[in-house]
Structures are given as structure tokens and as C-alpha cells.
Design an enzyme around this catalytic site. Structure first.
Site, PDB file in Angstrom:
ATOM      1  N   ASP A   1       0.878  -1.179   0.000  1.00 26.41           N
ATOM      2  CA  ASP A   1       0.000   0.000   0.000  1.00 26.41           C
ATOM      3  C   ASP A   1       0.910   1.221   0.000  1.00 26.41           C
ATOM      4  O   ASP A   1       2.128   1.111   0.172  1.00 26.41           O
ATOM      5  CB  ASP A   1      -0.898  -0.006   1.257  1.00 26.41           C
ATOM      6  CG  ASP A   1      -1.814   1.216   1.318  1.00 26.41           C
ATOM      7  OD1 ASP A   1      -2.406   1.564   0.278  1.00 26.41           O
ATOM      8  OD2 ASP A   1      -1.926   1.834   2.388  1.00 26.41           O
ATOM      9  N   SER A   2       0.290   2.393  -0.128  1.00 23.94           N
ATOM     10  CA  SER A   2       1.076   3.622  -0.070  1.00 23.94           C
ATOM     11  C   SER A   2       1.567   3.913   1.352  1.00 23.94           C
ATOM     12  O   SER A   2       2.484   4.696   1.542  1.00 23.94           O
ATOM     13  CB  SER A   2       0.219   4.788  -0.550  1.00 23.94           C
ATOM     14  OG  SER A   2      -0.953   4.858   0.240  1.00 23.94           O
TER      15      SER A   2
ATOM     16  N   TYR B   1      -1.004   8.343  -2.572  1.00 26.03           N
ATOM     17  CA  TYR B   1      -1.079   8.022  -3.996  1.00 26.03           C
ATOM     18  C   TYR B   1      -2.339   8.636  -4.624  1.00 26.03           C
ATOM     19  O   TYR B   1      -2.361   8.956  -5.796  1.00 26.03           O
ATOM     20  CB  TYR B   1      -1.182   6.499  -4.188  1.00 26.03           C
ATOM     21  CG  TYR B   1       0.106   5.711  -4.064  1.00 26.03           C
ATOM     22  CD1 TYR B   1       1.285   6.283  -3.581  1.00 26.03           C
ATOM     23  CD2 TYR B   1       0.135   4.374  -4.434  1.00 26.03           C
ATOM     24  CE1 TYR B   1       2.438   5.528  -3.469  1.00 26.03           C
ATOM     25  CE2 TYR B   1       1.291   3.617  -4.338  1.00 26.03           C
ATOM     26  CZ  TYR B   1       2.443   4.191  -3.845  1.00 26.03           C
ATOM     27  OH  TYR B   1       3.584   3.439  -3.744  1.00 26.03           O
ATOM     28  N   GLY B   2      -3.374   8.748  -3.802  1.00 29.72           N
ATOM     29  CA  GLY B   2      -4.713   9.041  -4.326  1.00 29.72           C
ATOM     30  C   GLY B   2      -4.899  10.410  -4.934  1.00 29.72           C
ATOM     31  O   GLY B   2      -5.921  10.681  -5.555  1.00 29.72           O
TER      32      GLY B   2
ATOM     33  N   CYS C   1      -4.584  -1.597  -1.691  1.00 24.75           N
ATOM     34  CA  CYS C   1      -4.703  -0.156  -1.910  1.00 24.75           C
ATOM     35  C   CYS C   1      -5.814   0.048  -2.926  1.00 24.75           C
ATOM     36  O   CYS C   1      -5.723  -0.454  -4.057  1.00 24.75           O
ATOM     37  CB  CYS C   1      -3.371   0.375  -2.445  1.00 24.75           C
ATOM     38  SG  CYS C   1      -3.431   2.121  -2.897  1.00 24.75           S
TER      39      CYS C   1
ATOM     40  N   THR D   1      -6.600   2.679  -4.453  1.00 21.61           N
ATOM     41  CA  THR D   1      -6.163   3.533  -5.547  1.00 21.61           C
ATOM     42  C   THR D   1      -5.407   2.732  -6.602  1.00 21.61           C
ATOM     43  O   THR D   1      -5.699   2.820  -7.798  1.00 21.61           O
ATOM     44  CB  THR D   1      -5.263   4.661  -4.977  1.00 21.61           C
ATOM     45  OG1 THR D   1      -5.984   5.320  -3.938  1.00 21.61           O
ATOM     46  CG2 THR D   1      -4.867   5.645  -6.040  1.00 21.61           C
TER      47      THR D   1
ATOM     48  N   GLU E   1      -2.549   8.614   8.494  1.00 20.75           N
ATOM     49  CA  GLU E   1      -1.079   8.556   8.508  1.00 20.75           C
ATOM     50  C   GLU E   1      -0.506   9.355   9.679  1.00 20.75           C
ATOM     51  O   GLU E   1       0.591   9.096  10.149  1.00 20.75           O
ATOM     52  CB  GLU E   1      -0.497   9.075   7.189  1.00 20.75           C
ATOM     53  CG  GLU E   1      -0.732   8.156   5.988  1.00 20.75           C
ATOM     54  CD  GLU E   1       0.070   6.852   6.029  1.00 20.75           C
ATOM     55  OE1 GLU E   1       1.213   6.855   6.516  1.00 20.75           O
ATOM     56  OE2 GLU E   1      -0.469   5.821   5.566  1.00 20.75           O
TER      57      GLU E   1
ATOM     58  N   CYS F   1     -11.028   2.738   0.267  1.00 18.85           N
ATOM     59  CA  CYS F   1      -9.604   2.999   0.447  1.00 18.85           C
ATOM     60  C   CYS F   1      -9.226   2.228   1.701  1.00 18.85           C
ATOM     61  O   CYS F   1      -9.941   2.287   2.712  1.00 18.85           O
ATOM     62  CB  CYS F   1      -9.375   4.490   0.647  1.00 18.85           C
ATOM     63  SG  CYS F   1      -7.746   4.899   1.284  1.00 18.85           S
ATOM     64  N   THR F   2      -8.108   1.518   1.649  1.00 17.14           N
ATOM     65  CA  THR F   2      -7.780   0.639   2.776  1.00 17.14           C
ATOM     66  C   THR F   2      -7.373   1.402   4.038  1.00 17.14           C
ATOM     67  O   THR F   2      -7.280   0.817   5.107  1.00 17.14           O
ATOM     68  CB  THR F   2      -6.668  -0.351   2.379  1.00 17.14           C
ATOM     69  OG1 THR F   2      -5.586   0.387   1.808  1.00 17.14           O
ATOM     70  CG2 THR F   2      -7.189  -1.375   1.390  1.00 17.14           C
ATOM     71  N   HIS F   3      -7.148   2.701   3.909  1.00 21.01           N
ATOM     72  CA  HIS F   3      -6.894   3.490   5.118  1.00 21.01           C
ATOM     73  C   HIS F   3      -8.185   3.697   5.928  1.00 21.01           C
ATOM     74  O   HIS F   3      -8.133   3.937   7.127  1.00 21.01           O
ATOM     75  CB  HIS F   3      -6.359   4.879   4.767  1.00 21.01           C
ATOM     76  CG  HIS F   3      -4.890   4.934   4.480  1.00 21.01           C
ATOM     77  ND1 HIS F   3      -4.330   4.390   3.355  1.00 21.01           N
ATOM     78  CD2 HIS F   3      -3.862   5.494   5.180  1.00 21.01           C
ATOM     79  CE1 HIS F   3      -3.020   4.621   3.364  1.00 21.01           C
ATOM     80  NE2 HIS F   3      -2.707   5.289   4.465  1.00 21.01           N
TER      81      HIS F   3
HETATM   82  N1  DGL Z   1      -4.737   2.970   1.082  1.00 21.86           N
HETATM   83  C1  DGL Z   1      -4.761   3.700  -0.174  1.00 21.86           C
HETATM   84  C2  DGL Z   1      -6.032   3.363  -0.901  1.00 21.86           C
HETATM   85  O1  DGL Z   1      -6.596   2.332  -0.582  1.00 21.86           O
HETATM   86  C3  DGL Z   1      -4.497   5.141   0.117  1.00 21.86           C
HETATM   87  C4  DGL Z   1      -4.189   5.868  -1.088  1.00 21.86           C
HETATM   88  C5  DGL Z   1      -3.361   7.080  -0.908  1.00 21.86           C
HETATM   89  O2  DGL Z   1      -2.190   6.919  -0.622  1.00 21.86           O
HETATM   90  O3  DGL Z   1      -3.885   8.149  -1.189  1.00 21.86           O
HETATM   91  O4  DGL Z   1      -6.496   4.029  -1.780  1.00 21.86           O
END
Ligand code: DGL
Length: 274
Positions: free
Chosen positions: A14-15, A46-47, A77, A79, A155, A189-191
Site C-alpha cells: 500500500d502507499s 497516492y490518491g 490499496c 487507488t 497517517e 480505500c484501505t486506510h
Molecule cells: N490505502 C490507499 C487506498 O486504498 C491510500 C491511497 C493514498 O495513498 O492516497 O487508496
């Protein structure tokens, strides 16, 4: 002794911290599997980036995991799964993103056929979840919204549902879903599952929350069963973590989320030297 592929680790990336939502579930349902986690904390988020940049990052992330001899890759992720799944073309090991498993779970869950989707801006723009949901059931009405502040909030550790900032930001993005009457919301989004409690506090208990990382973990398990690549060892699996920025922040927030002290298992990696 030659180790069979079954003993190789599962690769998850993931990011940043978000993919840990998949790791937490993998640890629960596959306790004997070894896991290598890669979080691109030096380049998160990343998004907000272009599809080309995200694809380039995803390619590098997977190249790192392949250097660790993983037997399966989970792009944990939303994204990457939405705009850069093409980076996995040509992999000669099983691969899954999070969009397909989460869309299937949401389609199975909704009763009133009103499904909400939240994700990063790149994910929502791509319409990936929406298209997948409509492939499964064309009658599902979709309500989607990007929540760009959620990733940086997570984060930076603003995850407690009692925190005033967290509450205000979650309220801002989630309140409109109450009026649209969705009975299911995909945390695309996994966050975002890290903010699950705060999100549930706005929506109430009648809306089901679909955790994309959790669903991807279960889907990965089914891929491994089908492919006959489960680890038959009875020893507890080990988890190692690699990040592209300083390890302290990641170690403490990730440790809290996973419910274990992982400080000694976190390493910093420089993708340029690969
Ligand atoms: N966990 C990422 C996702 O599922 C986060 C993307 C990001 O870094 O913006 O989209």
C-alpha cells in the site's frame, strides 16, 4: 533442503498504513502464513496523483515484493487497484486488488440496493467500484464521494473516534450518505477502516460498512486454496514490514492498529537501489 513455494510469504503493499487492514485479517485467518508488507510511506498519498504516476509506483512496489520471493501479491490499496491494476500484468504469481472482493461483498450485503462508496480522489474518479458493482447487479444505485483528508488523518494518527478533528472531518464527508439512504457503504480505500468507528458513529448501526482490506484478505485465501499454495507449516507465521521513510511513525501507529509491538520487524528500504 529446497523449500516449496508454499513456504514463501504473502506480499502485501500500500502507499502507507492502509494495507494493514488486510494484514490484520490475514493474520487472523491464516496464522501460519509469513507476510511481507511494503508501505510506500515516503510517497504517500497516492490518491491525489495521476494514473501514470500511480502505475509507476505500483510497478516498483511489486518489484520490491518479488525480490522477497512472495507467492502471491495483494495490492491492498484501493487507488492502485482502481487505476493501476495493469501494473500486475505479466506477474507469474496470483494477484488480487481490493475492488472486486469489496464490490462482491457490498452487492451481497445491500438490501435496498443503495450502496455508498468512499475512496481517494483517484479511486472515485476511476469509477472502478461503481463499474464492478454494476457488472454484478445493474440495479444497484451508487452514491460516491472522495474523502481526500482521510488518508493524511490516518497517517498522522488522528484515528480516535473521540478526537475533535477526526469527528469534524468524518462528519463533513459522511453526513450526506445519511440523506441518500444507503444501507451499505464501501470503505474503498484501505486506510478508511482505521476510521471505522468514527464513520459508524455518523451513519448509525443500520448501515453496513464494507472493509476493502478485509475482503481482499479473504479473497486471497480462496486464491491460495485454489492454487494449492497454502503454507502447511504448523509454526506461527512471521511478519516483516518495509517502508520508504522513517520507521518510527509507522511502527507506533501500525503496532497500535495490529495490536502488537512490531518495532523490531520494521525496516527502511530504498527503492532506488533495487
Ligand atoms: N490505502 C490507499 C487506498 O486504498 C491510500 C491511497 C493514498 O495513498 O492516497 O487508496
Amino acid at each position: 533442503m529446497v523449500l516449496s513455494m508454499n513456504h514463501f510469504p504473502i506480499g502485501v503493499f500500500d502507499s502507507g498504513l492502509g494495507g494493514l487492514t488486510a494484514v490484520r485479517e490475514l493474520r487472523r485467518i491464516l496464522p501460519n502464513e509469513n507476510i511481507v508488507y511494503f508501505g510506500d510511506t515516503g510517497r504517500v498519498p497516492y490518491g491525489t496523483r495521476s494514473a501514470e504516476t500511480i502505475e509507476h509506483y505500483a510497478f516498483q512496489d511489486m518489484r520490491f515484493l518479488l525480490s522477497k520471493k512472495v507467492k502471491l501479491i495483494i495490492a491492498a490499496c484501493g487507488t492502485v487497484s482502481s487505476v493501476a491494476a495493469g501494473a500486475a500484468t505479466g506477474l507469474n504469481i496470483p494477484f488480487t486488488g481490493v475492488v472486486v472482493p469489496a464490490a462482491h461483498a457490498a452487492a451481497a450485503e445491500t438490501r435496498n440496493l443503495k450502496v455508498g462508496i468512499i475512496g481517494t480522489s483517484a479511486t472515485i474518479r476511476s469509477k472502478s467500484y461503481e463499474e464492478e458493482l454494476h457488472r454484478i447487479n445493474a440495479h444497484i444505485e451508487v452514491f460516491s464521494r472522495d474523502c481526500p483528508l482521510f488518508v493524511s488523518m490516518v497517517e498522522n494518527g488522528f484515528t480516535s473516534p473521540d478526537n475533535e478533528i477526526t469527528k469534524a472531518v468524518v462528519e463533513h464527508y459522511i453526513r450526506p450518505f445519511v440523506a441518500s439512504g444507503v444501507d451499505t457503504l464501501i470503505l474503498g480505500c484501505t486506510h478508511f477502516p482505521i476510521l471505522k468507528e468514527a464513520i459508524a458513529n455518523v451513519l448509525g448501526a443500520r448501515t453496513s460498512l464494507i472493509d476493502a482490506g478485509y475482503e481482499a484478505a479473504h479473497y486471497a485465501k480462496s486464491l491460495m486454496e485454489k492454487g494449492g499454495i497454502m503454507n502447511s507449516s504448523t509454526e506461527a507465521g512471521k511478519c516483516s514490514f518495509y517502508v520508504t521513510d522513517q520507521i518510527q511513525n509507522f511502527s507506533s501507529i501500525a503496532g497500535l492498529f495490529l495490536g502488537e509491538d512490531i518495532t523490531g520487524d520494521v525496516n527502511r528500504v530504498d527503492l532506488d537501489t533495487l
